[in-house]
Write a protein that holds these residues in place. Structure first.
Motif, PDB file in Angstrom:
ATOM      1  N   ARG A   1       0.839  -1.200   0.000  1.00 51.32           N
ATOM      2  CA  ARG A   1       0.000   0.000   0.000  1.00 51.32           C
ATOM      3  C   ARG A   1       0.872   1.248   0.000  1.00 51.32           C
ATOM      4  O   ARG A   1       2.026   1.220   0.436  1.00 51.32           O
ATOM      5  CB  ARG A   1      -0.945   0.029   1.199  1.00 51.32           C
ATOM      6  CG  ARG A   1      -0.251   0.197   2.540  1.00 51.32           C
ATOM      7  CD  ARG A   1      -1.252   0.068   3.680  1.00 51.32           C
ATOM      8  NE  ARG A   1      -0.621   0.270   4.976  1.00 51.32           N
ATOM      9  CZ  ARG A   1      -1.220   0.018   6.135  1.00 51.32           C
ATOM     10  NH1 ARG A   1      -2.475  -0.448   6.163  1.00 51.32           N
ATOM     11  NH2 ARG A   1      -0.586   0.245   7.270  1.00 51.32           N
ATOM     12  N   GLN A   2       0.276   2.311  -0.484  1.00 48.76           N
ATOM     13  CA  GLN A   2       0.982   3.588  -0.520  1.00 48.76           C
ATOM     14  C   GLN A   2       0.019   4.689  -0.128  1.00 48.76           C
ATOM     15  O   GLN A   2      -1.014   4.881  -0.789  1.00 48.76           O
ATOM     16  CB  GLN A   2       1.553   3.848  -1.916  1.00 48.76           C
ATOM     17  CG  GLN A   2       2.451   5.066  -1.977  1.00 48.76           C
ATOM     18  CD  GLN A   2       3.255   5.103  -3.261  1.00 48.76           C
ATOM     19  OE1 GLN A   2       2.939   4.439  -4.244  1.00 48.76           O
ATOM     20  NE2 GLN A   2       4.332   5.873  -3.244  1.00 48.76           N
ATOM     21  N   ALA A   3       0.363   5.369   0.941  1.00 55.66           N
ATOM     22  CA  ALA A   3      -0.419   6.517   1.391  1.00 55.66           C
ATOM     23  C   ALA A   3       0.139   7.770   0.730  1.00 55.66           C
ATOM     24  O   ALA A   3       1.309   7.799   0.332  1.00 55.66           O
ATOM     25  CB  ALA A   3      -0.353   6.629   2.907  1.00 55.66           C
TER      26      ALA A   3
ATOM     27  N   LYS B   1       3.870   9.115   1.049  1.00 53.77           N
ATOM     28  CA  LYS B   1       4.675   8.087   1.711  1.00 53.77           C
ATOM     29  C   LYS B   1       5.138   7.041   0.708  1.00 53.77           C
ATOM     30  O   LYS B   1       4.593   6.925  -0.386  1.00 53.77           O
ATOM     31  CB  LYS B   1       3.874   7.430   2.835  1.00 53.77           C
ATOM     32  CG  LYS B   1       3.537   8.365   3.984  1.00 53.77           C
ATOM     33  CD  LYS B   1       2.908   7.604   5.129  1.00 53.77           C
ATOM     34  CE  LYS B   1       2.647   8.521   6.319  1.00 53.77           C
ATOM     35  NZ  LYS B   1       2.070   7.774   7.474  1.00 53.77           N
TER      36      LYS B   1
ATOM     37  N   GLU C   1      -5.127   5.412   9.492  1.00 56.54           N
ATOM     38  CA  GLU C   1      -3.789   5.274   8.922  1.00 56.54           C
ATOM     39  C   GLU C   1      -3.663   4.108   7.946  1.00 56.54           C
ATOM     40  O   GLU C   1      -2.619   3.937   7.318  1.00 56.54           O
ATOM     41  CB  GLU C   1      -2.740   5.127  10.044  1.00 56.54           C
ATOM     42  CG  GLU C   1      -3.051   4.084  11.081  1.00 56.54           C
ATOM     43  CD  GLU C   1      -3.722   4.665  12.317  1.00 56.54           C
ATOM     44  OE1 GLU C   1      -4.630   5.525  12.161  1.00 56.54           O
ATOM     45  OE2 GLU C   1      -3.337   4.258  13.439  1.00 56.54           O
ATOM     46  N   ASP C   2      -4.709   3.320   7.792  1.00 55.10           N
ATOM     47  CA  ASP C   2      -4.726   2.285   6.757  1.00 55.10           C
ATOM     48  C   ASP C   2      -5.123   2.848   5.396  1.00 55.10           C
ATOM     49  O   ASP C   2      -5.091   2.135   4.392  1.00 55.10           O
ATOM     50  CB  ASP C   2      -5.699   1.166   7.132  1.00 55.10           C
ATOM     51  CG  ASP C   2      -5.271   0.382   8.356  1.00 55.10           C
ATOM     52  OD1 ASP C   2      -6.139   0.085   9.204  1.00 55.10           O
ATOM     53  OD2 ASP C   2      -4.070   0.075   8.469  1.00 55.10           O
ATOM     54  N   THR C   3      -5.496   4.102   5.354  1.00 57.05           N
ATOM     55  CA  THR C   3      -5.892   4.745   4.108  1.00 57.05           C
ATOM     56  C   THR C   3      -4.740   4.759   3.112  1.00 57.05           C
ATOM     57  O   THR C   3      -3.595   5.036   3.474  1.00 57.05           O
ATOM     58  CB  THR C   3      -6.350   6.188   4.378  1.00 57.05           C
ATOM     59  OG1 THR C   3      -7.560   6.144   5.158  1.00 57.05           O
ATOM     60  CG2 THR C   3      -6.612   6.943   3.090  1.00 57.05           C
ATOM     61  N   GLY C   4      -5.063   4.451   1.859  1.00 61.76           N
ATOM     62  CA  GLY C   4      -4.051   4.483   0.812  1.00 61.76           C
ATOM     63  C   GLY C   4      -4.497   3.694  -0.406  1.00 61.76           C
ATOM     64  O   GLY C   4      -5.597   3.146  -0.438  1.00 61.76           O
TER      65      GLY C   4
ATOM     66  N   TYR D   1      -3.956   0.419  -2.483  1.00 61.51           N
ATOM     67  CA  TYR D   1      -3.483  -0.940  -2.239  1.00 61.51           C
ATOM     68  C   TYR D   1      -3.191  -1.608  -3.583  1.00 61.51           C
ATOM     69  O   TYR D   1      -4.056  -1.651  -4.467  1.00 61.51           O
ATOM     70  CB  TYR D   1      -4.528  -1.725  -1.458  1.00 61.51           C
ATOM     71  CG  TYR D   1      -4.552  -1.367   0.007  1.00 61.51           C
ATOM     72  CD1 TYR D   1      -4.944  -0.102   0.427  1.00 61.51           C
ATOM     73  CD2 TYR D   1      -4.143  -2.275   0.976  1.00 61.51           C
ATOM     74  CE1 TYR D   1      -4.933   0.246   1.765  1.00 61.51           C
ATOM     75  CE2 TYR D   1      -4.135  -1.944   2.321  1.00 61.51           C
ATOM     76  CZ  TYR D   1      -4.528  -0.682   2.704  1.00 61.51           C
ATOM     77  OH  TYR D   1      -4.515  -0.340   4.035  1.00 61.51           O
TER      78      TYR D   1
ATOM     79  N   GLN E   1      -8.290   1.824  -4.149  1.00 68.36           N
ATOM     80  CA  GLN E   1      -8.197   2.805  -3.078  1.00 68.36           C
ATOM     81  C   GLN E   1      -9.017   2.387  -1.868  1.00 68.36           C
ATOM     82  O   GLN E   1     -10.180   1.988  -1.984  1.00 68.36           O
ATOM     83  CB  GLN E   1      -8.684   4.164  -3.582  1.00 68.36           C
ATOM     84  CG  GLN E   1      -8.394   5.320  -2.641  1.00 68.36           C
ATOM     85  CD  GLN E   1      -8.689   6.657  -3.276  1.00 68.36           C
ATOM     86  OE1 GLN E   1      -9.753   6.858  -3.859  1.00 68.36           O
ATOM     87  NE2 GLN E   1      -7.730   7.578  -3.184  1.00 68.36           N
TER      88      GLN E   1
ATOM     89  N   THR F   1     -10.147   4.034   1.801  1.00 63.41           N
ATOM     90  CA  THR F   1     -10.224   5.241   2.622  1.00 63.41           C
ATOM     91  C   THR F   1     -10.956   4.913   3.914  1.00 63.41           C
ATOM     92  O   THR F   1     -12.074   4.409   3.877  1.00 63.41           O
ATOM     93  CB  THR F   1     -10.962   6.368   1.884  1.00 63.41           C
ATOM     94  OG1 THR F   1     -10.309   6.633   0.643  1.00 63.41           O
ATOM     95  CG2 THR F   1     -10.961   7.638   2.724  1.00 63.41           C
TER      96      THR F   1
END
Length: 114
Positions: free
Chosen positions: A37-39, A42, A87-90, A92, A109, A111
């Motif tokens: 995953r990428q937020a 980050k 904080e799991d948002t991103g 995938y 995505q 959210t």
């Protein structure tokens, strides 16, 4: 190898989602598939991987909350995500690796609202 991911969406904190990824093309039996995953702002990070033999590995931030599984006959992996946090948002991304090659699917995505 082509990877098609699905299942992302918007969910409240504490909720659950299940992601799926279907692989097609020349699939080697001995492979590793997984999720990264990428937020925003980050680097991409490991979420979980699973080998064709069923051995798995999880990123520290998701241990105990996420479960990866696979159905080799369907060439599909799943990621069950419980107790989701903002904080799991991103985005995938599904991955496939074998014989020294790695492939990525398009992101799906996720959210998580607080």
């Amino acid at each position: 190898v082509q990877l098609q991911a699905s299942g992302g969406g918007l969910v409240q904190a504490g909720g659950s989602l299940t992601l799926s990824c279907v692989a097609s093309g020349d699939i080697f039996r001995g492979n590793v598939m997984g999720w990264y995953r990428q937020a925003p702002g980050k680097q991409r990070e490991l979420v979980a991987t699973i080998t064709s033999g069923g051995n798995f590995n999880y990123g520290d931030s998701v241990k105990g909350r996420f479960t990866i599984s696979r159905d080799n006959a369907k060439r599909t992996i799943y990621l069950r995500m419980n107790s989701l946090k903002p904080e799991d948002t991103g985005d995938y991304y599904c991955s496939y690796a074998a014989l020294g090659y790695a492939y990525w699917g398009q992101g799906t995505q996720v959210t998580v609202s607080s």
